[in-house]
Design a protein around this motif. Sequence first.
Motif, PDB file in Angstrom:
ATOM      1  N   ARG A  25       0.829  -1.214   0.000  1.00 43.34           N
ATOM      2  CA  ARG A  25       0.000   0.000   0.000  1.00 43.34           C
ATOM      3  C   ARG A  25       0.859   1.259   0.000  1.00 43.34           C
ATOM      4  O   ARG A  25       0.626   2.196  -0.732  1.00 43.34           O
ATOM      5  CB  ARG A  25      -0.911  -0.019   1.220  1.00 43.34           C
ATOM      6  CG  ARG A  25      -1.870   1.150   1.249  1.00 43.34           C
ATOM      7  CD  ARG A  25      -1.529   2.037   2.404  1.00 43.34           C
ATOM      8  NE  ARG A  25      -2.505   3.111   2.494  1.00 43.34           N
ATOM      9  CZ  ARG A  25      -2.165   4.338   2.789  1.00 43.34           C
ATOM     10  NH1 ARG A  25      -0.923   4.648   3.020  1.00 43.34           N
ATOM     11  NH2 ARG A  25      -3.063   5.276   2.873  1.00 43.34           N
ATOM     12  N   THR A  29       1.775   4.721  -3.109  1.00 43.41           N
ATOM     13  CA  THR A  29       1.460   6.130  -2.880  1.00 43.41           C
ATOM     14  C   THR A  29       2.653   7.020  -3.184  1.00 43.41           C
ATOM     15  O   THR A  29       3.794   6.686  -2.866  1.00 43.41           O
ATOM     16  CB  THR A  29       1.031   6.375  -1.418  1.00 43.41           C
ATOM     17  OG1 THR A  29       2.092   6.006  -0.555  1.00 43.41           O
ATOM     18  CG2 THR A  29      -0.214   5.580  -1.062  1.00 43.41           C
ATOM     19  N   THR A 140      -6.189   5.872  -7.290  1.00 44.00           N
ATOM     20  CA  THR A 140      -5.296   6.944  -6.849  1.00 44.00           C
ATOM     21  C   THR A 140      -5.997   8.299  -6.850  1.00 44.00           C
ATOM     22  O   THR A 140      -5.488   9.245  -6.274  1.00 44.00           O
ATOM     23  CB  THR A 140      -4.056   7.028  -7.750  1.00 44.00           C
ATOM     24  OG1 THR A 140      -4.484   7.200  -9.110  1.00 44.00           O
ATOM     25  CG2 THR A 140      -3.212   5.782  -7.638  1.00 44.00           C
ATOM     26  N   THR A 145      -4.406   6.059  -0.575  1.00 43.41           N
ATOM     27  CA  THR A 145      -4.677   4.714  -1.046  1.00 43.41           C
ATOM     28  C   THR A 145      -5.138   3.838   0.106  1.00 43.41           C
ATOM     29  O   THR A 145      -4.424   3.669   1.086  1.00 43.41           O
ATOM     30  CB  THR A 145      -3.399   4.108  -1.675  1.00 43.41           C
ATOM     31  OG1 THR A 145      -2.966   4.968  -2.710  1.00 43.41           O
ATOM     32  CG2 THR A 145      -3.673   2.740  -2.246  1.00 43.41           C
TER      33      THR A 145
END
Length: 175
Positions: A25, A29, A140, A145
């Motif tokens: 995750r 980002t 996004t 996220t």
Amino acid sequence: METRERLELVYAPAFDDVHEAVRVRLRATLWWRLLRWTAIGACLLSLAVAGLALLPPTPEPGTAVVMAFLGLVAVAVAELTPWATARSVFLLVRSQGEARAVVDADGGRWTSRDTEMAIRWPMLPRYVETPRLFVLLTATKSGSTGFAYLPKHGLAAPADVDRLREILDRHTTRL
């Protein structure tokens, strides 16, 4: 809905699963990549200042030690963030006991002792496969996220990994 389009996973929460999902995750980002590069840059800058503080005519070893320490702290904090985040999430997930997830044409449904959550595919349009997980990610466009994860060890049979991948490929985009 055909039965081929539905899979159930049953699994006990594992810290390694949560940690891996959090790392996936974070890698997805932009802010995480910026934070890590900023920490590395701050460390290099502080080490350069520490080196300059040791040069004649008036070396300042105390300043050099403080600057080197601050640089290392910046990197340590950035590198420990995934672990600390995973630890926090894991403590919450672990308190719920065994988890069940059902994945089908509509999306995913996760249930545990005190929670039930359904997420449709438009909310989780992307996924990443790792050796132990499928990590589902939000779009996004939202600015941050979100994620959900499906551990492969929660599947009933090894062939179900391919079936789950087929379902995900049909409804989401692999990153």
